[in-house]
Design an enzyme around this catalytic site. Sequence first.
Site, PDB file in Angstrom:
ATOM      1  N   GLU A 152       0.709  -1.225  -0.066  1.00 38.16           N
ATOM      2  CA  GLU A 152      -0.104   0.003   0.120  1.00 38.16           C
ATOM      3  C   GLU A 152       0.845   1.320   0.012  1.00 38.16           C
ATOM      4  O   GLU A 152       0.631   2.198  -0.812  1.00 38.16           O
ATOM      5  CB  GLU A 152      -0.745   0.044   1.312  1.00 38.16           C
ATOM      6  CG  GLU A 152      -2.035  -0.941   0.920  1.00 38.16           C
ATOM      7  CD  GLU A 152      -3.179  -0.610   1.970  1.00 38.16           C
ATOM      8  OE1 GLU A 152      -3.570   0.665   2.199  1.00 38.16           O
ATOM      9  OE2 GLU A 152      -3.930  -1.433   2.514  1.00 38.16           O
TER      10      GLU A 152
ATOM     11  N   ASP B 277      -3.737  -1.402  10.623  1.00 41.51           N
ATOM     12  CA  ASP B 277      -4.966  -2.423   9.931  1.00 41.51           C
ATOM     13  C   ASP B 277      -4.360  -3.591   9.351  1.00 41.51           C
ATOM     14  O   ASP B 277      -5.036  -4.679   9.720  1.00 41.51           O
ATOM     15  CB  ASP B 277      -5.255  -1.693   8.927  1.00 41.51           C
ATOM     16  CG  ASP B 277      -5.919  -0.130   8.988  1.00 41.51           C
ATOM     17  OD1 ASP B 277      -6.014   0.286  10.363  1.00 41.51           O
ATOM     18  OD2 ASP B 277      -6.322   0.538   8.303  1.00 41.51           O
TER      19      ASP B 277
END
Length: 348
Positions: A146, A158
């Site tokens: 990401e 996360d």
Amino acid sequence: MLRSRAPVRVDFAGGWTDVARFARESAGAVVNAAISIYSYASVRRHGTEEERQRGIQIYSADFNTYVEAADIRRLEYDGNADLVKAAIRHLGVDDSFFITTRSDAPPGSGLGTSAGMGVALIGALSYLVERPFLPSEVAEMASEIEREELHILGGKQDQYASALGGFQFMEFHGEAVRTSPLRLSPRTLLELQKHLVLCYTGQSRLSGDIHGHVSDAFRKGDPDTTAAIANLKRIARVMKERLLLGDLDGFAQLLSENWDNQKRLHPSVTNERIDELFAIAAEAGAAGGKACGAGGGGCLAFLAKPDHEHIVRQALLDDGVRVLDFVFDFQGLQVVGLEPPGPRHTDG
């Protein structure tokens, strides 16, 4: 055939402090829990010569998007299934296969859905290339994809929550992560499960925009932003203690204190609609609450007063808000291999 699933998380305290730039001078701290809202990935290696000629096929059920490429070198980031492409490229999966993805979470939920999808993808694809990884390794890879491949701003809580599952206390020292599972008493777990109310505002939010605003303010030394970041770290550490002691009144107060400091980070963290929903929940019997993730929309989490959760739920439903049911997930990432069906045998 391989199938994987990874849970999303509810961040109870310390969000933002998992971002490396906020955790260099003093360690960040987060309390979160994985919940039974999942991201799924299914991977099937092509078997026939006709199928193999199709190369890599990707279908995103959430966006009804189909992508096909002759091989890994033809995968380009163009806004269509980029997370899937990045996972394939990161692992170097030079094979012919079909991959399908789907998520239970609504768009822009603030529950870490893209991280959950990254974890599910890495999990399934790693078994396809016969290089399975530890949960922490999967989390690091999903985060790297990401941030470095797709240039999405954010922290690491996360991915770790999704890969590990359960209640976690996490500490962040720059890029380094230390996780500690919180072994809560059965009573505390039951009370949290009963009285937590999770709702979706109906407003998808772009966390990257909010992250950019907050990062700029922090870099410039904005006093409100820097003080709020310090408070968020402190609140997470105190909340960890309250949970281990089973003090849910203290937990509820810390939820609200965390939300007050989230709002200090930047005006875009809240809006008129979110403030209205907090007022509705409080009047109905919420003892505390906060926005999930970066805020600005997505999901809100409330802890209701004893035996008031049904009143809070109904008040939110009456106002047109979607309430999301869940249980806590203690498994984290799961990957299963499915054998192809064998020949059928009939009697006679």
